[in-house]
Design an enzyme around this catalytic site. Structure first.
Site: not given
Ligand code: IMP
Ligand code: MG
Length: 185
Positions: A157-158, A108, A45-46, A170, A164, A105, A136
């Site tokens: 973490f933000v 990571d 949902r981000g 959000r 969220d 959003d 990140k």
């Molecule tokens: P990844 O699959 O690890 O790249 O994660 C991406 C997803 O993790 C994003 O779509 C976010 O929903 C969530 N996420 C990663 N870091 C943060 C953060 O600092 N705050 C909130 N959500 C995060």
């Molecule tokens: Mg997300």
């Protein structure tokens, strides 16, 4: 659910900083696009607030767009990825032969966007590009470079502007750091 004591008072990017940066991203996307229609797919949902601002920015550039969303999950209620991505709800539009811009959003570990890009290719998208507000790079578990990126941030973490912590914050118009007083930084 009870959350660990935390604080979100530290602003990392203000509403004005975000607006300026989003405009620059829109300029770049529109320049690469040249007025042709674009398919925007947001990862829920981000991404919903960021995508809405991109969409309205593209309108100002005269770039028509269609929008859909898919829901991917990997986080549960914590602040660290479980390492597995699950397709919780698929998008519905036909992307066969289309030029797609995937919007999230934050990038990571890279697992979510890698999964989403592979999924769109399987559905026949002719070209898949990616746009994230935040990146990140220190946290990458699988190699991934977005085509468009708003800001790079360190390993923290933000929340806010769609992001969220356990479903909360959000609605913040800015991006804030989540601090956990008493735990190691
Ligand atoms: P990844 O699959 O690890 O790249 O994660 C991406 C997803 O993790 C994003 O779509 C976010 O929903 C969530 N996420 C990663 N870091 C943060 C953060 O600092 N705050 C909130 N959500 C995060
Ligand atoms: Mg997300």
């Amino acid at each position: 659910m009870t959350l660990a004591p935390h604080d979100v008072s530290e602003v990392v990017f203000s509403r004005a900083q975000i607006a300026t940066r989003v405009e620059a991203l829109v300029d770049a996307i529109a320049a690469d696009r040249g007025g042709e229609p674009l398919v925007l797919i947001g990862i829920l949902r981000g991404s919903f607030i960021f995508l809405a601002d991109l969409l309205r920015g593209l309108y100002r550039h005269g770039v028509p767009a269609v929008v859909d969303f898919l829901t991917l999950e990997s986080y549960g209620n914590g602040t660290a990825s479980s390492g597995r991505v699950r397709l919780a709800k698929d998008f519905e539009i036909d992307v066969d032969g289309q030029d797609v811009l995937l919007v999230d959003d934050i990038l990571d570990s890279g697992r979510t966007l890698s999964f989403a890009v592979a999924h769109l290719r399987e559905r026949g998208a002719a070209r898949v590009r990616t746009c994230v507000l935040l990146d990140k790079p220190a946290r990458r578990a699988v190699p991934f470079s977005p085509d468009y990126r708003g800001f790079e941030i360190d390993d923290t973490f933000v929340v806010g502007y769609g992001l969220d912590y356990a479903g909360r914050y959000r609605e913040l118009p800015h991006i804030a750091r989540v601090a956990f007083p008493g735990s190691a930084p």
